[in-house]
Design a protein around this motif. Structure first.
Motif, PDB file in Angstrom:
ATOM      1  N   THR A   1       0.808  -1.227   0.000  1.00 28.07           N
ATOM      2  CA  THR A   1       0.000   0.000   0.000  1.00 28.07           C
ATOM      3  C   THR A   1       0.838   1.272   0.000  1.00 28.07           C
ATOM      4  N   ASN A   2       2.026   1.227   0.582  1.00 28.03           N
ATOM      5  CA  ASN A   2       2.890   2.410   0.589  1.00 28.03           C
ATOM      6  C   ASN A   2       3.609   2.516  -0.762  1.00 28.03           C
ATOM      7  N   ASP A   3       4.363   3.572  -0.966  1.00 23.12           N
ATOM      8  CA  ASP A   3       4.962   3.840  -2.284  1.00 23.12           C
ATOM      9  C   ASP A   3       6.478   3.827  -2.184  1.00 23.12           C
ATOM     10  N   VAL A   4       7.106   2.872  -2.882  1.00 22.08           N
ATOM     11  CA  VAL A   4       8.575   2.762  -2.860  1.00 22.08           C
ATOM     12  C   VAL A   4       9.196   3.317  -4.139  1.00 22.08           C
ATOM     13  N   THR A   5       8.428   4.038  -4.933  1.00 22.03           N
ATOM     14  CA  THR A   5       8.945   4.603  -6.181  1.00 22.03           C
ATOM     15  C   THR A   5      10.149   5.502  -5.912  1.00 22.03           C
ATOM     16  N   ASN A   6      11.254   5.211  -6.580  1.00 19.58           N
ATOM     17  CA  ASN A   6      12.488   6.009  -6.451  1.00 19.58           C
ATOM     18  C   ASN A   6      12.939   6.177  -5.000  1.00 19.58           C
ATOM     19  N   ALA A   7      12.662   5.176  -4.188  1.00 21.43           N
ATOM     20  CA  ALA A   7      13.058   5.242  -2.774  1.00 21.43           C
ATOM     21  C   ALA A   7      14.582   5.276  -2.662  1.00 21.43           C
ATOM     22  N   PRO A   8      15.126   6.063  -1.726  1.00 23.64           N
ATOM     23  CA  PRO A   8      16.572   6.045  -1.517  1.00 23.64           C
ATOM     24  C   PRO A   8      17.008   4.705  -0.922  1.00 23.64           C
ATOM     25  N   ILE A   9      18.164   4.235  -1.320  1.00 27.16           N
ATOM     26  CA  ILE A   9      18.704   3.005  -0.744  1.00 27.16           C
ATOM     27  C   ILE A   9      18.924   3.232   0.753  1.00 27.16           C
ATOM     28  N   GLY A  10      18.491   2.256   1.548  1.00 25.76           N
ATOM     29  CA  GLY A  10      18.611   2.377   2.999  1.00 25.76           C
ATOM     30  C   GLY A  10      17.348   2.863   3.672  1.00 25.76           C
ATOM     31  N   GLN A  11      16.314   3.204   2.898  1.00 29.39           N
ATOM     32  CA  GLN A  11      15.054   3.684   3.486  1.00 29.39           C
ATOM     33  C   GLN A  11      14.128   2.500   3.774  1.00 29.39           C
ATOM     34  N   ILE A  12      13.331   2.622   4.830  1.00 30.22           N
ATOM     35  CA  ILE A  12      12.376   1.581   5.221  1.00 30.22           C
ATOM     36  C   ILE A  12      10.966   2.163   5.175  1.00 30.22           C
ATOM     37  N   TYR A  13      10.017   1.348   4.737  1.00 31.43           N
ATOM     38  CA  TYR A  13       8.621   1.773   4.630  1.00 31.43           C
ATOM     39  C   TYR A  13       7.725   0.784   5.374  1.00 31.43           C
ATOM     40  N   TYR A  14       6.763   1.325   6.122  1.00 28.86           N
ATOM     41  CA  TYR A  14       5.729   0.511   6.757  1.00 28.86           C
ATOM     42  C   TYR A  14       4.474   0.592   5.899  1.00 28.86           C
ATOM     43  N   GLY A  15       3.753  -0.499   5.819  1.00 28.37           N
ATOM     44  CA  GLY A  15       2.496  -0.498   5.078  1.00 28.37           C
ATOM     45  C   GLY A  15       1.838  -1.857   5.157  1.00 28.37           C
ATOM     46  N   MET A  16       0.873  -2.076   4.286  1.00 25.36           N
ATOM     47  CA  MET A  16       0.085  -3.299   4.301  1.00 25.36           C
ATOM     48  C   MET A  16       0.083  -3.972   2.937  1.00 25.36           C
ATOM     49  N   MET A  17      -0.223  -5.250   2.916  1.00 24.87           N
ATOM     50  CA  MET A  17      -0.695  -5.933   1.713  1.00 24.87           C
ATOM     51  C   MET A  17      -2.196  -6.128   1.907  1.00 24.87           C
ATOM     52  N   CYS A  18      -2.971  -5.806   0.889  1.00 18.49           N
ATOM     53  CA  CYS A  18      -4.424  -5.883   1.008  1.00 18.49           C
ATOM     54  C   CYS A  18      -5.024  -6.838  -0.012  1.00 18.49           C
ATOM     55  N   TYR A  19      -6.190  -7.366   0.338  1.00 20.56           N
ATOM     56  CA  TYR A  19      -7.002  -8.118  -0.616  1.00 20.56           C
ATOM     57  C   TYR A  19      -7.721  -7.122  -1.521  1.00 20.56           C
ATOM     58  N   PRO A  20      -8.251  -7.566  -2.663  1.00 22.50           N
ATOM     59  CA  PRO A  20      -8.975  -6.637  -3.537  1.00 22.50           C
ATOM     60  C   PRO A  20     -10.125  -5.912  -2.835  1.00 22.50           C
ATOM     61  N   ASN A  21     -10.728  -6.527  -1.786  1.00 24.44           N
ATOM     62  CA  ASN A  21     -11.844  -5.872  -1.073  1.00 24.44           C
ATOM     63  C   ASN A  21     -11.375  -4.908   0.007  1.00 24.44           C
ATOM     64  N   GLY A  22     -10.053  -4.707   0.145  1.00 22.42           N
ATOM     65  CA  GLY A  22      -9.511  -3.768   1.126  1.00 22.42           C
ATOM     66  C   GLY A  22      -9.128  -4.398   2.446  1.00 22.42           C
ATOM     67  N   GLY A  23      -9.555  -5.648   2.703  1.00 23.16           N
ATOM     68  CA  GLY A  23      -9.136  -6.352   3.915  1.00 23.16           C
ATOM     69  C   GLY A  23      -7.627  -6.550   3.916  1.00 23.16           C
TER      70      GLY A  23
END
Length: 364
Positions: free
Chosen positions: A72-94
């Motif tokens: 769900t978060n965006d890692v586009t062009n992320a700097p090397i060494g950066q960490i992102y928190y987020g989720m994996m979701c089902y198509p229904n949003g669960g």
């Protein structure tokens, strides 16, 4: 089916830990007692065996595109060494799971997933590999993991483990070569305090644990206080505050869902929830009594059930009985008077922010 054991299991037994099943593993719940271990992390330093967590490596030309598709978060062009928190979701949003994504190299991502969800998560990721030129490596059996947490964590990691860690900013990662192989160290944790998570071979993790315990500067801590620590700073636990039926929007975690990304699994459902609202919301509730609300207890408004408790404790750091609860969105406004049913009695409470204790991360 027998539970798994981490590479530190025999050491936990030798220290007299109370062992109990968690996420398919036999894990230490406490060594001395939960309150003592909790306060050690809040005031000094504690170490947790979190080797039960799962690790997946995604690399190759389409690694970034693939991670953005399932995350769900965006890692586009992320700097090397950066960490992102987020989720994996089902198509229904669960929610499939919540996780950390570490950007290790230009085409190299390290994903850390919850122990109880390893098999489900890996299967879910593998189902969505088609059309992506990536190498998918399930590395959970290789890595052990320690979490060194508390206001003294930086000194302890530096002086006891001889790991150069001061340069790491909050939510950043690097690798370090050691005689026991390359390790991964990040300035992350699940306690609301400053701290580090260290991933390495089983032999490295065993050596590091032994050194930390021998130093007497680092209290061994079980999963009991890991839960009380994460709860009072409002961090969710999968299975309680996030499930296949509780979306990130319902849980108040929309900030980790980048809905302006072109696409990711569950995006349309989450956009709909943001625009049109949800039936249930996760809230904090403070009781006006010492009674302790527990998972599954009913939350009432004017005698009618409006939801239930997801996690509850008598908060060790602020001496209040509090809980997180999933309740009707119409009752979720701060200051709303509610009741919690504890056995045969009901106790008055009020809707408050989900963070019951302030985090003390080192962010500068």
């Amino acid at each position: 089916m027998e539970n798994k054991r981490t590479c530190l299991y025999d050491r936990h037994v030798a220290l007299g830990a109370l062992i109990s099943p968690f996420g398919g593993f036999d894990m230490p719940i406490q060594y001395s007692n939960i309150q003592e271990e909790h306060q050690a992390v809040r005031q000094h330093c504690g170490v947790f065996d979190v080797s039960h967590m799962g690790e997946v490596r995604i690399s190759g030309p389409d690694a970034e595109r693939y991670v953005n598709h399932i995350f769900t978060n965006d890692v586009t062009n992320a700097p090397i060494g950066q960490i992102y928190y987020g989720m994996m979701c089902y198509p229904n949003g669960g929610t499939v799971d919540d996780l950390l994504v570490y950007k290790m190299g230009e085409q190299d991502f390290f994903l850390v997933i919850n122990a109880a969800n390893i098999d489900k998560d890996v299967a879910w990721m593998e189902q969505h590999l088609a059309g992506y030129d990536v190498q998918f490596e399930h590395q959970s059996d290789f890595y052990g993991q320690l979490a060194v947490q508390g206001p003294e964590a930086e000194q302890v990691v530096k002086e006891v483990l001889h790991l150069d860690c001061e340069d790491l900013k909050f939510y950043t990662v690097k690798t370090i070569d050691t005689p026991a192989g390359q390790i991964i160290i990040s300035r992350t944790g699940y306690t609301g305090e400053d701290g580090f998570e260290i991933y390495g071979s089983h032999s490295y993790i065993q050596q590091a644990w032994d050194a930390l315990i021998a130093s007497k500067r680092c209290q061994p801590c079980g999963l009991g206080c890991r839960d009380t620590l994460r709860f009072e700073v409002g961090l969710p636990l999968y299975g309680d505050e996030l499930t296949d039926e509780i979306s990130p929007v319902m849980a108040g975690l929309s900030m980790f869902c980048k809905l302006d990304k072109p696409e990711f699994i569950g995006r349309e459902a989450l956009i709909d929830q943001k625009q049109n609202g949800v039936a249930k919301r996760l809230v904090g509730i403070e009781l006006r009594d010492k009674a302790i609300p527990r998972h599954g207890y009913a939350v009432l408004k004017d005698g009618k059930q409006i939801g239930e408790v997801t996690t509850g404790y008598h908060c060790l750091s602020v001496d209040k009985s509090v809980c997180m609860a999933l309740i009707d969105a119409s009752c979720a406004k701060l200051g709303t008077e509610v009741e919690v049913q504890i056995r045969k009695k009901t106790f008055a409470g009020v809707v408050v922010k989900k963070r019951f204790y302030e985090k003390h991360y080192k962010k500068d």
